[in-house]
Design an enzyme around this catalytic site. Structure first.
Site, PDB file in Angstrom:
ATOM      1  N   HIS A  66      38.969  29.688  40.831  1.00 24.67           N
ATOM      2  CA  HIS A  66      40.202  28.900  40.961  1.00 24.67           C
ATOM      3  C   HIS A  66      40.037  27.924  42.130  1.00 24.67           C
ATOM      4  O   HIS A  66      39.939  28.337  43.281  1.00 24.67           O
ATOM      5  CB  HIS A  66      41.407  29.813  41.211  1.00 24.67           C
ATOM      6  CG  HIS A  66      41.821  30.622  40.018  1.00 24.67           C
ATOM      7  ND1 HIS A  66      42.802  30.216  39.144  1.00 24.67           N
ATOM      8  CD2 HIS A  66      41.371  31.802  39.549  1.00 24.67           C
ATOM      9  CE1 HIS A  66      42.945  31.117  38.190  1.00 24.67           C
ATOM     10  NE2 HIS A  66      42.093  32.097  38.416  1.00 24.67           N
ATOM     11  N   HIS A  88      48.496  33.385  42.395  1.00 21.97           N
ATOM     12  CA  HIS A  88      48.908  34.675  41.825  1.00 21.97           C
ATOM     13  C   HIS A  88      49.673  35.480  42.875  1.00 21.97           C
ATOM     14  O   HIS A  88      49.293  35.467  44.056  1.00 21.97           O
ATOM     15  CB  HIS A  88      47.693  35.520  41.419  1.00 21.97           C
ATOM     16  CG  HIS A  88      46.720  34.841  40.515  1.00 21.97           C
ATOM     17  ND1 HIS A  88      45.785  33.944  40.971  1.00 21.97           N
ATOM     18  CD2 HIS A  88      46.524  34.942  39.181  1.00 21.97           C
ATOM     19  CE1 HIS A  88      45.058  33.517  39.944  1.00 21.97           C
ATOM     20  NE2 HIS A  88      45.488  34.098  38.853  1.00 21.97           N
ATOM     21  N   TYR A  90      49.342  38.545  43.401  1.00 23.60           N
ATOM     22  CA  TYR A  90      48.474  39.557  44.022  1.00 23.60           C
ATOM     23  C   TYR A  90      47.704  39.013  45.211  1.00 23.60           C
ATOM     24  O   TYR A  90      47.170  39.776  46.022  1.00 23.60           O
ATOM     25  CB  TYR A  90      47.513  40.198  42.993  1.00 23.60           C
ATOM     26  CG  TYR A  90      46.474  39.279  42.373  1.00 23.60           C
ATOM     27  CD1 TYR A  90      45.376  38.839  43.109  1.00 23.60           C
ATOM     28  CD2 TYR A  90      46.584  38.868  41.063  1.00 23.60           C
ATOM     29  CE1 TYR A  90      44.422  38.005  42.542  1.00 23.60           C
ATOM     30  CE2 TYR A  90      45.643  38.043  40.477  1.00 23.60           C
ATOM     31  CZ  TYR A  90      44.559  37.609  41.223  1.00 23.60           C
ATOM     32  OH  TYR A  90      43.632  36.785  40.660  1.00 23.60           O
ATOM     33  N   GLU A  91      47.617  37.675  45.339  1.00 25.86           N
ATOM     34  CA  GLU A  91      46.958  37.091  46.512  1.00 25.86           C
ATOM     35  C   GLU A  91      47.845  37.178  47.753  1.00 25.86           C
ATOM     36  O   GLU A  91      47.415  36.810  48.843  1.00 25.86           O
ATOM     37  CB  GLU A  91      46.646  35.613  46.264  1.00 25.86           C
ATOM     38  CG  GLU A  91      45.694  35.349  45.123  1.00 25.86           C
ATOM     39  CD  GLU A  91      45.582  33.862  44.823  1.00 25.86           C
ATOM     40  OE1 GLU A  91      44.913  33.152  45.589  1.00 25.86           O
ATOM     41  OE2 GLU A  91      46.177  33.413  43.832  1.00 25.86           O
ATOM     42  N   ALA A 118      43.205  34.212  31.467  1.00 21.14           N
ATOM     43  CA  ALA A 118      42.295  35.226  30.936  1.00 21.14           C
ATOM     44  C   ALA A 118      43.093  36.516  30.854  1.00 21.14           C
ATOM     45  O   ALA A 118      43.893  36.807  31.740  1.00 21.14           O
ATOM     46  CB  ALA A 118      41.104  35.401  31.865  1.00 21.14           C
ATOM     47  N   SER A 222      49.240  36.818  35.555  1.00 21.68           N
ATOM     48  CA  SER A 222      49.726  35.467  35.886  1.00 21.68           C
ATOM     49  C   SER A 222      50.709  34.965  34.839  1.00 21.68           C
ATOM     50  O   SER A 222      51.292  35.737  34.080  1.00 21.68           O
ATOM     51  CB  SER A 222      48.530  34.513  35.959  1.00 21.68           C
ATOM     52  OG  SER A 222      47.967  34.323  34.670  1.00 21.68           O
ATOM     53  N   ASN A 246      38.236  40.737  27.632  1.00 22.62           N
ATOM     54  CA  ASN A 246      37.777  42.130  27.552  1.00 22.62           C
ATOM     55  C   ASN A 246      38.798  42.964  26.796  1.00 22.62           C
ATOM     56  O   ASN A 246      39.980  42.632  26.802  1.00 22.62           O
ATOM     57  CB  ASN A 246      37.593  42.704  28.971  1.00 22.62           C
ATOM     58  CG  ASN A 246      38.860  42.608  29.782  1.00 22.62           C
ATOM     59  OD1 ASN A 246      39.178  41.559  30.349  1.00 22.62           O
ATOM     60  ND2 ASN A 246      39.621  43.684  29.801  1.00 22.62           N
ATOM     61  N   HIS A 280      35.672  42.013  37.094  1.00 19.29           N
ATOM     62  CA  HIS A 280      36.076  40.611  37.231  1.00 19.29           C
ATOM     63  C   HIS A 280      34.963  39.682  36.759  1.00 19.29           C
ATOM     64  O   HIS A 280      35.229  38.618  36.202  1.00 19.29           O
ATOM     65  CB  HIS A 280      36.464  40.321  38.687  1.00 19.29           C
ATOM     66  CG  HIS A 280      37.075  38.957  38.892  1.00 19.29           C
ATOM     67  ND1 HIS A 280      38.166  38.507  38.177  1.00 19.29           N
ATOM     68  CD2 HIS A 280      36.740  37.945  39.711  1.00 19.29           C
ATOM     69  CE1 HIS A 280      38.472  37.273  38.557  1.00 19.29           C
ATOM     70  NE2 HIS A 280      37.624  36.902  39.495  1.00 19.29           N
TER      71      HIS A 280
HETATM   72 CL1  6GU Z   1      42.142  44.394  31.406  1.00 19.88          CL
HETATM   73  N1  6GU Z   1      44.115  43.605  32.849  1.00 19.88           N
HETATM   74  C1  6GU Z   1      44.794  42.721  33.537  1.00 19.88           C
HETATM   75  N2  6GU Z   1      45.920  43.142  34.125  1.00 19.88           N
HETATM   76  N3  6GU Z   1      44.420  41.448  33.678  1.00 19.88           N
HETATM   77  C2  6GU Z   1      43.295  41.068  33.081  1.00 19.88           C
HETATM   78  C3  6GU Z   1      42.532  41.931  32.338  1.00 19.88           C
HETATM   79  C4  6GU Z   1      42.992  43.241  32.248  1.00 19.88           C
HETATM   80  N4  6GU Z   1      41.464  41.254  31.864  1.00 19.88           N
HETATM   81  C5  6GU Z   1      41.567  40.007  32.294  1.00 19.88           C
HETATM   82  N5  6GU Z   1      42.674  39.878  33.028  1.00 19.88           N
END
Ligand code: 6GU
Length: 308
Positions: A66, A88, A90-91, A118, A222, A246, A280
């Site tokens: 980012h 975000h 969480y930052e 993502a 996000s 994923n 990540h």
């Molecule tokens: Cl598995 N979880 C979350 N909370 N955010 C994600 C993710 C998973 N994969 C990409 N971003």
């Protein structure tokens, strides 16, 4: 008298107008580039860049992948503004700081906002690489005391914001027409519900099971605060697209250490495998690999928005 928000948004817009050619002062579409879409900047014709650090009220993004730059330019011949990198919660950014850039883009007069992110797939039918056009969201933090609009009313903005049609049906229609323009196979795109969680932890098995039971298709950290702010600001059309990076594995049961100990004591070797985990890096890699498809899709949507 103007609110504090009005004053700071006006200051940000003044800084943007002072730094950016007048031809870009009224972009038609705003785009938020999540992990994987920041290469969108390479597609802009005659771009002009402005770091968040030089815009009053903009916080800086601290996440790998980012950049923290506002990019103006032509996409498919149409003036757009793109956030290369987002903020975000969480930052450590407070929700008003996360929403502020969106409010500024809204006040530049954009007709449409396209957000990308993502996400992990909870719906087992969604393969890695699928582009999921969101039709709804579940804001767990929002329901539980972390709503982006908590705080004093900001007249003339609405106090109570309806979100029953937060994701523009017209724009979602253009997304699937754009996918057809590009000749994408049917399985390349899908529709789904996004769960916003605060992160930065990924889901435990119980959390994954909980979200899936609630009807969620994809989960991420996000987008929802931005959607909510844009809707409050009255942006006419908001759309969000998740790139599945994923699967979220939801095991049927769990690895029973009690059973393993019993087998061990009975002299039988353990057979239960450990659970898979998400990283990540995996998220970033799929973003790099599939980012170009997402980029082409967004570009075709912009072309169709401009065509009216
Ligand atoms: Cl598995 N979880 C979350 N909370 N955010 C994600 C993710 C998973 N994969 C990409 N971003």
């Amino acid at each position: 008298t103007p609110s504090a928000l009005d004053v700071s948004a006006a200051a940000a817009i003044a800084a943007i107008h002072a730094a950016i050619p007048p031809a870009y002062h009224r972009p038609l579409v705003a785009i938020v580039c999540g992990s994987g879409l920041s290469t969108l900047a390479d597609t802009l014709t005659a771009p002009a860049f402005l770091p968040y650090a030089s815009i009053p009220g903009f916080a800086s993004s601290t996440v790998a992948g980012h950049q923290g730059v506002l990019a103006f330019g032509l996409l498919a011949g149409t003036p757009v503004v793109a956030m290369l990198g987002r903020l975000h919660p969480y930052e450590g950014h407070a929700l008003p700081a996360v929403c502020f850039p969106i409010r500024v883009l809204a006040r530049l007069g954009v007709q449409a906002l396209i957000l990308t992110n993502a996400a992990g797939a909870l719906n087992p039918a969604l393969q890695v690489g699928t582009l999921v056009v969101l039709h709804d969201h579940l804001a767990l933090p929002g329901l539980a005391g972390m709503n982006p609009l908590l705080g004093p009313a900001q007249p003339p903005l609405a106090r109570f914001v309806p979100l029953s049609d937060a994701y523009s049906p017209a724009l979602r229609r253009l997304a699937f027409l754009a996918a057809n323009d590009l000749g994408l196979p049917d399985e390349a795109t899908a529709e789904g519900t996004y769960a916003w969680v605060s992160g930065p932890t990924y889901e435990t098995p119980a959390e994954g099971r909980f979200l899936r039971a609630a009807g969620v298709d994809v989960v991420g950290m996000s987008t929802v605060p931005e959607v909510v702010a844009a809707r409050q600001e009255g942006v006419p059309h908001v759309m969000a697209i998740s790139l599945v990076t994923n699967p979220v594995i939801i095991p049927e049961g769990y690895r029973s250490i009690k059973e393993e100990v019993k087998q061990e004591l009975a002299g039988i070797a353990a057979t239960i495998p450990a659970a898979a985990t998400v990283s990540h890096n995996e998220v970033l890699e799929v973003g790099v690999e599939k980012g170009p498809v997402m980029r082409s899709l967004v570009e075709r949507v912009v072309a169709r928005v401009a065509a009216g």
